[in-house]
Design a protein around this motif. Structure first.
Motif, PDB file in Angstrom:
ATOM      1  N   ALA A   1     -19.363  24.334  67.748  1.00 42.16           N
ATOM      2  CA  ALA A   1     -20.139  24.353  68.862  1.00 42.16           C
ATOM      3  C   ALA A   1     -21.452  25.259  68.409  1.00 42.16           C
ATOM      4  O   ALA A   1     -22.247  25.704  69.464  1.00 42.16           O
ATOM      5  CB  ALA A   1     -19.450  25.605  70.080  1.00 42.16           C
ATOM      6  N   ARG A   2     -21.721  25.370  67.104  1.00 46.35           N
ATOM      7  CA  ARG A   2     -22.815  26.053  66.626  1.00 46.35           C
ATOM      8  C   ARG A   2     -24.371  25.395  67.167  1.00 46.35           C
ATOM      9  O   ARG A   2     -25.523  25.928  67.307  1.00 46.35           O
ATOM     10  CB  ARG A   2     -22.994  26.180  65.198  1.00 46.35           C
ATOM     11  N   ASN A   3     -24.245  23.968  67.669  1.00 44.70           N
ATOM     12  CA  ASN A   3     -25.396  23.071  68.095  1.00 44.70           C
ATOM     13  C   ASN A   3     -25.355  23.091  69.545  1.00 44.70           C
ATOM     14  O   ASN A   3     -26.264  22.397  70.260  1.00 44.70           O
ATOM     15  CB  ASN A   3     -25.555  21.820  67.403  1.00 44.70           C
ATOM     16  N   GLY A   4     -24.433  23.618  70.458  1.00 44.39           N
ATOM     17  CA  GLY A   4     -24.229  23.578  71.719  1.00 44.39           C
ATOM     18  C   GLY A   4     -22.986  23.181  72.053  1.00 44.39           C
ATOM     19  O   GLY A   4     -22.343  22.534  71.410  1.00 44.39           O
ATOM     20  N   LEU A   5     -22.850  23.111  73.317  1.00 46.04           N
ATOM     21  CA  LEU A   5     -21.622  22.620  73.933  1.00 46.04           C
ATOM     22  C   LEU A   5     -21.520  21.100  74.563  1.00 46.04           C
ATOM     23  O   LEU A   5     -20.507  20.585  74.575  1.00 46.04           O
ATOM     24  CB  LEU A   5     -20.972  23.491  75.084  1.00 46.04           C
ATOM     25  N   ALA A   6     -22.859  20.685  74.588  1.00 44.49           N
ATOM     26  CA  ALA A   6     -22.992  19.401  75.455  1.00 44.49           C
ATOM     27  C   ALA A   6     -21.948  18.308  74.416  1.00 44.49           C
ATOM     28  O   ALA A   6     -22.105  18.100  73.319  1.00 44.49           O
ATOM     29  CB  ALA A   6     -24.217  18.948  75.315  1.00 44.49           C
ATOM     30  N   GLY A   7     -21.056  17.528  75.181  1.00 45.03           N
ATOM     31  CA  GLY A   7     -20.340  16.594  74.486  1.00 45.03           C
ATOM     32  C   GLY A   7     -18.928  17.009  73.992  1.00 45.03           C
ATOM     33  O   GLY A   7     -18.113  16.298  73.661  1.00 45.03           O
ATOM     34  N   LEU A   8     -18.688  18.376  73.751  1.00 43.43           N
ATOM     35  CA  LEU A   8     -17.500  18.775  73.326  1.00 43.43           C
ATOM     36  C   LEU A   8     -16.495  18.836  74.576  1.00 43.43           C
ATOM     37  O   LEU A   8     -16.799  18.693  75.612  1.00 43.43           O
ATOM     38  CB  LEU A   8     -17.541  20.107  72.705  1.00 43.43           C
ATOM     39  N   LYS A   9     -15.163  18.840  74.270  1.00 44.93           N
ATOM     40  CA  LYS A   9     -13.844  18.667  74.985  1.00 44.93           C
ATOM     41  C   LYS A   9     -13.233  20.162  75.095  1.00 44.93           C
ATOM     42  O   LYS A   9     -13.250  20.911  74.566  1.00 44.93           O
ATOM     43  CB  LYS A   9     -12.924  17.687  74.379  1.00 44.93           C
TER      44      LYS A   9
ATOM     45  N   ARG B   1     -17.944  20.315  83.565  1.00 45.65           N
ATOM     46  CA  ARG B   1     -18.906  19.116  83.328  1.00 45.65           C
ATOM     47  C   ARG B   1     -20.197  19.128  83.714  1.00 45.65           C
ATOM     48  O   ARG B   1     -21.008  18.616  82.804  1.00 45.65           O
ATOM     49  CB  ARG B   1     -18.160  17.892  84.352  1.00 45.65           C
ATOM     50  N   HIS B   2     -20.707  19.557  84.973  1.00 50.08           N
ATOM     51  CA  HIS B   2     -21.937  19.428  85.281  1.00 50.08           C
ATOM     52  C   HIS B   2     -23.016  20.358  84.624  1.00 50.08           C
ATOM     53  O   HIS B   2     -24.344  20.228  84.466  1.00 50.08           O
ATOM     54  CB  HIS B   2     -22.052  19.206  86.783  1.00 50.08           C
ATOM     55  N   VAL B   3     -22.434  21.777  84.442  1.00 50.70           N
ATOM     56  CA  VAL B   3     -23.486  22.746  84.136  1.00 50.70           C
ATOM     57  C   VAL B   3     -23.237  22.879  82.331  1.00 50.70           C
ATOM     58  O   VAL B   3     -24.358  22.936  81.816  1.00 50.70           O
ATOM     59  CB  VAL B   3     -23.081  24.128  84.741  1.00 50.70           C
TER      60      VAL B   3
ATOM     61  N   LYS C   1     -21.828  20.696  80.497  1.00 46.99           N
ATOM     62  CA  LYS C   1     -21.780  19.505  79.781  1.00 46.99           C
ATOM     63  C   LYS C   1     -20.728  19.051  79.119  1.00 46.99           C
ATOM     64  O   LYS C   1     -20.711  18.383  78.056  1.00 46.99           O
ATOM     65  CB  LYS C   1     -23.069  19.228  79.157  1.00 46.99           C
ATOM     66  N   LEU C   2     -19.434  19.750  79.217  1.00 47.29           N
ATOM     67  CA  LEU C   2     -18.367  19.372  78.458  1.00 47.29           C
ATOM     68  C   LEU C   2     -17.486  18.246  78.847  1.00 47.29           C
ATOM     69  O   LEU C   2     -17.550  17.887  80.123  1.00 47.29           O
ATOM     70  CB  LEU C   2     -17.386  20.836  78.507  1.00 47.29           C
ATOM     71  N   LYS C   3     -16.637  17.766  78.325  1.00 48.33           N
ATOM     72  CA  LYS C   3     -15.874  16.636  78.552  1.00 48.33           C
ATOM     73  C   LYS C   3     -14.616  17.155  79.066  1.00 48.33           C
ATOM     74  O   LYS C   3     -13.754  17.954  77.998  1.00 48.33           O
ATOM     75  CB  LYS C   3     -15.774  15.576  77.443  1.00 48.33           C
ATOM     76  N   VAL C   4     -14.122  17.103  80.175  1.00 41.05           N
ATOM     77  CA  VAL C   4     -12.851  17.763  80.635  1.00 41.05           C
ATOM     78  C   VAL C   4     -11.746  16.792  80.516  1.00 41.05           C
ATOM     79  O   VAL C   4     -11.848  15.703  81.015  1.00 41.05           O
ATOM     80  CB  VAL C   4     -13.187  18.347  82.120  1.00 41.05           C
ATOM     81  N   ILE C   5     -10.756  17.203  80.084  1.00 42.03           N
ATOM     82  CA  ILE C   5      -9.507  16.221  79.988  1.00 42.03           C
ATOM     83  C   ILE C   5      -8.390  17.032  80.752  1.00 42.03           C
ATOM     84  O   ILE C   5      -7.978  18.506  80.474  1.00 42.03           O
ATOM     85  CB  ILE C   5      -8.827  16.387  78.638  1.00 42.03           C
ATOM     86  N   ALA C   6      -7.908  16.512  81.812  1.00 44.84           N
ATOM     87  CA  ALA C   6      -6.852  17.184  82.629  1.00 44.84           C
ATOM     88  C   ALA C   6      -5.584  16.886  82.194  1.00 44.84           C
ATOM     89  O   ALA C   6      -5.395  15.532  81.725  1.00 44.84           O
ATOM     90  CB  ALA C   6      -6.950  16.774  84.155  1.00 44.84           C
ATOM     91  N   THR C   7      -4.660  17.649  81.956  1.00 42.30           N
ATOM     92  CA  THR C   7      -3.327  17.508  81.362  1.00 42.30           C
ATOM     93  C   THR C   7      -2.179  18.320  81.615  1.00 42.30           C
ATOM     94  O   THR C   7      -2.568  19.219  82.654  1.00 42.30           O
ATOM     95  CB  THR C   7      -3.575  17.475  79.819  1.00 42.30           C
ATOM     96  N   THR C   8      -1.213  18.247  81.096  1.00 41.21           N
ATOM     97  CA  THR C   8      -0.050  19.427  81.597  1.00 41.21           C
ATOM     98  C   THR C   8       0.311  20.214  80.115  1.00 41.21           C
ATOM     99  O   THR C   8      -0.207  19.597  79.184  1.00 41.21           O
ATOM    100  CB  THR C   8       1.265  18.725  82.007  1.00 41.21           C
ATOM    101  N   PRO C   9       1.044  21.270  80.234  1.00 46.43           N
ATOM    102  CA  PRO C   9       1.122  22.169  78.912  1.00 46.43           C
ATOM    103  C   PRO C   9       1.814  21.292  77.992  1.00 46.43           C
ATOM    104  O   PRO C   9       1.409  21.509  76.955  1.00 46.43           O
ATOM    105  CB  PRO C   9       1.798  23.430  79.555  1.00 46.43           C
TER     106      PRO C   9
ATOM    107  N   GLY D   1      -4.142  26.907  82.800  1.00 46.84           N
ATOM    108  CA  GLY D   1      -4.408  27.160  81.418  1.00 46.84           C
ATOM    109  C   GLY D   1      -5.652  26.319  80.824  1.00 46.84           C
ATOM    110  O   GLY D   1      -5.742  25.199  81.333  1.00 46.84           O
ATOM    111  N   THR D   2      -6.239  26.794  79.733  1.00 44.65           N
ATOM    112  CA  THR D   2      -7.614  25.805  79.298  1.00 44.65           C
ATOM    113  C   THR D   2      -7.388  25.887  77.769  1.00 44.65           C
ATOM    114  O   THR D   2      -6.890  26.888  77.157  1.00 44.65           O
ATOM    115  CB  THR D   2      -8.909  26.468  79.588  1.00 44.65           C
ATOM    116  N   HIS D   3      -7.640  24.951  77.004  1.00 45.06           N
ATOM    117  CA  HIS D   3      -7.905  24.956  75.613  1.00 45.06           C
ATOM    118  C   HIS D   3      -9.506  24.368  75.241  1.00 45.06           C
ATOM    119  O   HIS D   3      -9.506  23.031  75.457  1.00 45.06           O
ATOM    120  CB  HIS D   3      -7.008  24.209  74.944  1.00 45.06           C
ATOM    121  N   PRO D   4     -10.207  25.005  74.906  1.00 41.67           N
ATOM    122  CA  PRO D   4     -11.618  24.454  74.373  1.00 41.67           C
ATOM    123  C   PRO D   4     -11.198  23.769  73.112  1.00 41.67           C
ATOM    124  O   PRO D   4     -10.855  24.511  72.172  1.00 41.67           O
ATOM    125  CB  PRO D   4     -12.583  25.717  74.321  1.00 41.67           C
ATOM    126  N   LEU D   5     -11.625  22.710  72.900  1.00 37.17           N
ATOM    127  CA  LEU D   5     -11.273  21.787  71.831  1.00 37.17           C
ATOM    128  C   LEU D   5     -12.469  21.851  70.757  1.00 37.17           C
ATOM    129  O   LEU D   5     -12.872  21.024  70.035  1.00 37.17           O
ATOM    130  CB  LEU D   5     -10.953  20.462  72.261  1.00 37.17           C
TER     131      LEU D   5
END
Length: 272
Positions: free
Chosen positions: A127-135, A154-156, A158-166, A117-121
Protein backbone atom coordinates in the motif's frame (compact mmCIF):
# COMPACT_ATOMS: atom_id res chain seq x y z
CA UNK A 1 -29.74 -5.91 15.14
CA UNK A 2 -30.29 -2.41 13.81
CA UNK A 3 -27.42 -0.10 14.70
CA UNK A 4 -28.29 2.81 16.96
CA UNK A 5 -25.46 4.85 15.47
CA UNK A 6 -26.43 6.56 12.23
CA UNK A 7 -23.20 8.47 11.67
CA UNK A 8 -19.67 7.37 12.50
CA UNK A 9 -17.66 10.34 13.73
CA UNK A 10 -15.03 8.72 15.95
CA UNK A 11 -12.90 5.62 15.52
CA UNK A 12 -10.88 3.91 18.22
CA UNK A 13 -7.90 1.78 17.18
CA UNK A 14 -6.48 -0.84 19.53
CA UNK A 15 -2.94 -1.52 18.38
CA UNK A 16 -0.64 0.94 16.65
CA UNK A 17 1.91 -1.25 14.93
CA UNK A 18 2.74 -1.00 11.24
CA UNK A 19 -0.80 -1.71 10.08
CA UNK A 20 -2.41 0.49 12.73
CA UNK A 21 -0.30 3.38 11.51
CA UNK A 22 -1.21 2.64 7.90
CA UNK A 23 -4.92 2.74 8.78
CA UNK A 24 -4.54 5.96 10.73
CA UNK A 25 -2.89 7.71 7.80
CA UNK A 26 -5.86 6.99 5.53
CA UNK A 27 -8.66 7.37 8.07
CA UNK A 28 -7.57 10.54 9.83
CA UNK A 29 -8.79 12.91 7.10
CA UNK A 30 -12.31 11.55 7.66
CA UNK A 31 -12.63 10.66 11.36
CA UNK A 32 -11.37 11.65 14.80
CA UNK A 33 -9.03 8.81 15.79
CA UNK A 34 -8.27 7.55 19.29
CA UNK A 35 -5.32 5.17 19.65
CA UNK A 36 -4.70 2.72 22.48
CA UNK A 37 -1.31 0.99 22.39
CA UNK A 38 1.05 1.44 25.36
CA UNK A 39 3.87 -0.21 23.38
CA UNK A 40 3.49 2.17 20.41
CA UNK A 41 1.89 5.41 21.66
CA UNK A 42 1.14 7.83 18.81
CA UNK A 43 2.31 11.40 18.82
CA UNK A 44 -0.59 13.85 19.13
CA UNK A 45 -1.61 15.03 15.67
CA UNK A 46 -4.16 17.72 14.94
CA UNK A 47 -4.15 17.40 11.15
CA UNK A 48 -7.29 16.04 9.56
CA UNK A 49 -9.91 15.16 12.17
CA UNK A 50 -7.32 14.56 14.87
CA UNK A 51 -5.37 11.66 16.33
CA UNK A 52 -4.48 11.21 19.96
CA UNK A 53 -3.57 8.55 22.53
CA UNK A 54 -6.50 7.17 24.51
CA UNK A 55 -7.40 4.76 27.29
CA UNK A 56 -9.39 1.57 26.83
CA UNK A 57 -12.52 3.29 28.13
CA UNK A 58 -12.08 6.14 25.66
CA UNK A 59 -11.65 3.64 22.84
CA UNK A 60 -14.87 1.93 23.94
CA UNK A 61 -16.80 5.18 23.72
CA UNK A 62 -16.06 5.55 20.00
CA UNK A 63 -18.64 4.84 17.32
CA UNK A 64 -16.40 2.26 15.66
CA UNK A 65 -13.56 0.25 17.22
CA UNK A 66 -10.83 -1.45 15.19
CA UNK A 67 -8.84 -4.29 16.72
CA UNK A 68 -5.45 -3.98 15.02
CA UNK A 69 -3.73 -6.45 17.33
CA UNK A 70 -2.05 -9.78 16.49
CA UNK A 71 -4.54 -12.60 15.98
CA UNK A 72 -3.27 -14.37 19.10
CA UNK A 73 -3.98 -11.24 21.17
CA UNK A 74 -7.62 -10.97 20.06
CA UNK A 75 -9.13 -12.70 23.14
CA UNK A 76 -7.22 -10.42 25.51
CA UNK A 77 -8.22 -7.32 23.54
CA UNK A 78 -11.89 -8.37 23.50
CA UNK A 79 -11.89 -9.00 27.26
CA UNK A 80 -10.36 -5.58 27.94
CA UNK A 81 -12.72 -3.76 25.60
CA UNK A 82 -15.98 -5.49 26.49
CA UNK A 83 -16.97 -3.42 29.59
CA UNK A 84 -16.48 -0.11 27.81
CA UNK A 85 -18.45 -0.50 24.58
CA UNK A 86 -21.56 1.60 24.11
CA UNK A 87 -24.76 0.24 22.63
CA UNK A 88 -24.77 0.32 18.85
CA UNK A 89 -20.99 0.54 18.49
CA UNK A 90 -19.35 -1.35 15.64
CA UNK A 91 -16.32 -3.54 16.32
CA UNK A 92 -14.16 -4.96 13.58
CA UNK A 93 -10.84 -6.75 13.41
CA UNK A 94 -8.24 -6.71 10.65
CA UNK A 95 -6.61 -10.10 11.20
CA UNK A 96 -5.34 -12.32 8.41
CA UNK A 97 -7.55 -15.23 9.53
CA UNK A 98 -11.23 -15.03 10.26
CA UNK A 99 -12.74 -18.25 11.69
CA UNK A 100 -11.10 -18.06 15.12
CA UNK A 101 -11.33 -14.28 15.59
CA UNK A 102 -14.98 -14.25 14.44
CA UNK A 103 -15.83 -16.81 17.10
CA UNK A 104 -13.94 -14.86 19.78
CA UNK A 105 -15.67 -11.61 18.83
CA UNK A 106 -19.15 -13.13 18.70
CA UNK A 107 -18.76 -14.94 22.03
CA UNK A 108 -16.81 -12.27 23.88
CA UNK A 109 -18.53 -9.01 22.93
CA UNK A 110 -21.90 -7.91 24.32
CA UNK A 111 -24.99 -8.35 22.18
CA UNK A 112 -25.59 -4.60 21.92
CA UNK A 113 -22.64 -4.07 19.54
CA UNK A 114 -22.27 -4.92 15.87
CA UNK A 115 -19.35 -7.05 14.62
CA UNK A 116 -17.63 -7.21 11.24
CA UNK A 117 -14.62 -9.35 10.44
CA UNK A 118 -12.29 -7.73 7.92
CA UNK A 119 -9.05 -8.65 6.23
CA UNK A 120 -7.27 -5.94 4.26
CA UNK A 121 -5.51 -7.99 1.57
CA UNK A 122 -2.53 -5.66 1.63
CA UNK A 123 0.07 -4.32 4.02
CA UNK A 124 2.36 -1.30 4.36
CA UNK A 125 4.59 -2.50 1.51
CA UNK A 126 1.86 -3.19 -1.05
CA UNK A 127 0.00 0.00 0.00
CA UNK A 128 3.00 2.30 -0.17
CA UNK A 129 1.61 3.95 -3.33
CA UNK A 130 -1.93 4.31 -1.98
CA UNK A 131 -5.00 2.16 -1.38
CA UNK A 132 -6.87 2.63 -4.66
CA UNK A 133 -7.55 -0.71 -6.33
CA UNK A 134 -6.38 -2.86 -3.41
CA UNK A 135 -8.70 -5.49 -1.94
CA UNK A 136 -10.36 -5.96 1.43
CA UNK A 137 -12.54 -8.86 2.59
CA UNK A 138 -15.59 -8.19 4.78
CA UNK A 139 -17.29 -10.90 6.86
CA UNK A 140 -20.57 -9.76 8.46
CA UNK A 141 -20.88 -11.38 11.88
CA UNK A 142 -23.54 -9.40 13.72
CA UNK A 143 -25.58 -6.32 12.85
CA UNK A 144 -26.57 -4.45 9.71
CA UNK A 145 -23.75 -1.95 9.17
CA UNK A 146 -21.64 -3.93 6.70
CA UNK A 147 -23.18 -2.27 3.60
CA UNK A 148 -22.38 1.27 4.77
CA UNK A 149 -18.87 0.27 5.84
CA UNK A 150 -18.41 -1.34 2.43
CA UNK A 151 -19.70 1.82 0.71
CA UNK A 152 -17.13 3.98 2.51
CA UNK A 153 -14.33 1.59 1.63
CA UNK A 154 -15.37 1.51 -2.03
CA UNK A 155 -16.23 5.13 -2.67
CA UNK A 156 -13.89 7.00 -0.34
CA UNK A 157 -10.83 4.78 0.05
CA UNK A 158 -11.32 3.26 -3.45
CA UNK A 159 -10.80 -0.29 -2.22
CA UNK A 160 -12.23 -3.37 -3.91
CA UNK A 161 -14.56 -4.96 -1.35
CA UNK A 162 -15.11 -8.72 -1.27
CA UNK A 163 -18.05 -9.93 0.84
CA UNK A 164 -17.47 -13.42 2.21
CA UNK A 165 -17.80 -15.66 5.26
CA UNK A 166 -15.07 -16.50 7.78
CA UNK A 167 -14.84 -20.09 6.54
CA UNK A 168 -14.78 -19.21 2.83
CA UNK A 169 -12.18 -16.55 3.56
CA UNK A 170 -9.85 -18.89 5.41
CA UNK A 171 -10.15 -21.60 2.76
CA UNK A 172 -8.93 -19.27 0.01
CA UNK A 173 -6.37 -17.39 2.07
CA UNK A 174 -4.83 -20.69 3.19
CA UNK A 175 -3.47 -20.91 -0.34
CA UNK A 176 -3.23 -17.25 -1.34
CA UNK A 177 -1.26 -16.07 1.69
CA UNK A 178 -0.15 -19.42 3.04
CA UNK A 179 1.87 -20.33 -0.03
CA UNK A 180 3.14 -16.79 -0.65
CA UNK A 181 4.57 -16.41 2.83
CA UNK A 182 5.87 -19.97 2.93
CA UNK A 183 7.79 -19.63 -0.34
CA UNK A 184 9.08 -16.20 0.65
CA UNK A 185 10.40 -17.53 3.97
CA UNK A 186 12.27 -20.29 2.16
CA UNK A 187 13.71 -17.93 -0.46
CA UNK A 188 14.98 -15.58 2.25
CA UNK A 189 16.75 -18.55 3.86
CA UNK A 190 18.46 -19.21 0.50
CA UNK A 191 20.08 -15.77 0.33
CA UNK A 192 22.23 -14.36 -1.13
CA UNK A 193 20.21 -14.61 -4.32
CA UNK A 194 21.25 -13.34 -7.79
CA UNK A 195 20.70 -9.65 -8.41
CA UNK A 196 22.20 -9.02 -11.85
CA UNK A 197 21.66 -11.85 -14.33
CA UNK A 198 17.95 -12.27 -13.58
CA UNK A 199 14.83 -12.87 -15.63
CA UNK A 200 11.57 -10.97 -15.51
CA UNK A 201 9.86 -13.89 -13.78
CA UNK A 202 12.60 -14.09 -11.14
CA UNK A 203 12.34 -10.34 -10.53
CA UNK A 204 8.59 -10.69 -9.95
CA UNK A 205 9.26 -13.51 -7.49
CA UNK A 206 11.68 -11.27 -5.64
CA UNK A 207 9.14 -8.44 -5.59
CA UNK A 208 6.60 -10.75 -4.00
CA UNK A 209 9.18 -11.84 -1.44
CA UNK A 210 10.03 -8.24 -0.57
CA UNK A 211 6.35 -7.44 0.04
CA UNK A 212 6.19 -9.86 2.96
CA UNK A 213 9.84 -10.02 4.07
CA UNK A 214 9.40 -7.52 6.90
CA UNK A 215 6.04 -8.74 8.19
CA UNK A 216 6.06 -9.37 11.93
CA UNK A 217 6.67 -13.03 12.88
CA UNK A 218 3.19 -13.22 14.43
CA UNK A 219 1.67 -12.51 11.01
CA UNK A 220 3.38 -15.54 9.49
CA UNK A 221 2.38 -17.74 12.42
CA UNK A 222 -1.24 -16.59 12.20
CA UNK A 223 -1.38 -17.32 8.48
CA UNK A 224 0.16 -20.76 8.84
CA UNK A 225 -1.02 -21.92 12.27
CA UNK A 226 -4.21 -20.03 13.16
CA UNK A 227 -5.91 -20.81 9.84
CA UNK A 228 -7.46 -24.30 10.17
CA UNK A 229 -7.21 -24.87 6.41
CA UNK A 230 -3.52 -23.96 6.02
CA UNK A 231 -2.03 -27.32 6.97
CA UNK A 232 -3.83 -29.16 4.15
CA UNK A 233 -2.44 -26.65 1.65
CA UNK A 234 1.10 -26.98 3.06
CA UNK A 235 0.92 -30.75 3.02
CA UNK A 236 -0.23 -30.80 -0.60
CA UNK A 237 2.51 -28.34 -1.62
CA UNK A 238 5.26 -30.32 0.09
CA UNK A 239 3.94 -33.63 -1.31
CA UNK A 240 3.98 -32.28 -4.85
CA UNK A 241 7.43 -30.75 -4.31
CA UNK A 242 8.70 -34.14 -3.13
CA UNK A 243 7.23 -35.81 -6.23
CA UNK A 244 9.04 -33.30 -8.41
CA UNK A 245 12.29 -33.86 -6.52
CA UNK A 246 12.01 -37.61 -7.08
CA UNK A 247 11.30 -37.08 -10.76
CA UNK A 248 14.33 -34.84 -11.19
CA UNK A 249 16.60 -37.25 -9.33
CA UNK A 250 15.33 -40.44 -10.98
CA UNK A 251 14.01 -39.18 -14.31
CA UNK A 252 10.83 -41.21 -14.05
CA UNK A 253 7.79 -39.45 -15.44
CA UNK A 254 5.45 -41.79 -13.58
CA UNK A 255 6.69 -40.32 -10.32
CA UNK A 256 5.07 -36.99 -11.18
CA UNK A 257 1.35 -37.00 -10.53
CA UNK A 258 -0.45 -35.31 -13.40
CA UNK A 259 -3.69 -34.73 -11.51
CA UNK A 260 -4.04 -32.63 -8.34
CA UNK A 261 -3.14 -34.55 -5.20
CA UNK A 262 -6.32 -33.22 -3.59
CA UNK A 263 -9.64 -32.01 -5.04
CA UNK A 264 -9.48 -28.64 -6.76
CA UNK A 265 -11.40 -27.16 -3.86
CA UNK A 266 -8.91 -26.82 -1.05
CA UNK A 267 -11.97 -26.33 1.12
CA UNK A 268 -12.71 -30.06 0.85
CA UNK A 269 -9.57 -30.87 2.80
CA UNK A 270 -10.05 -31.87 6.42
CA UNK A 271 -8.55 -29.22 8.72
CA UNK A 272 -5.72 -30.28 10.98
Amino acid sequence: MQSKIKTITSIGIMGFGAFGRLMARHLQPHFALRICDPAHPPSPDTTGKGLRPATISEIGSCDLVVLAVPVAATPEAVAALRPHLKAGAIVLDVGSVKIGPARVLAEGLPGHVEIIGTHPLFGPQSARNGLAGLKIALCPIRGSSTPRIAAFLRHVLKLKVIATTPDAHDREVAMVQGLTHLIAKILVRMEPLPQHMTTASFDLLMQATEMVRHDAPNVFMAIERANPHAKAVRDRFFALAEEMRMFLENGRQDMVQTEPALPHKVADAVPA
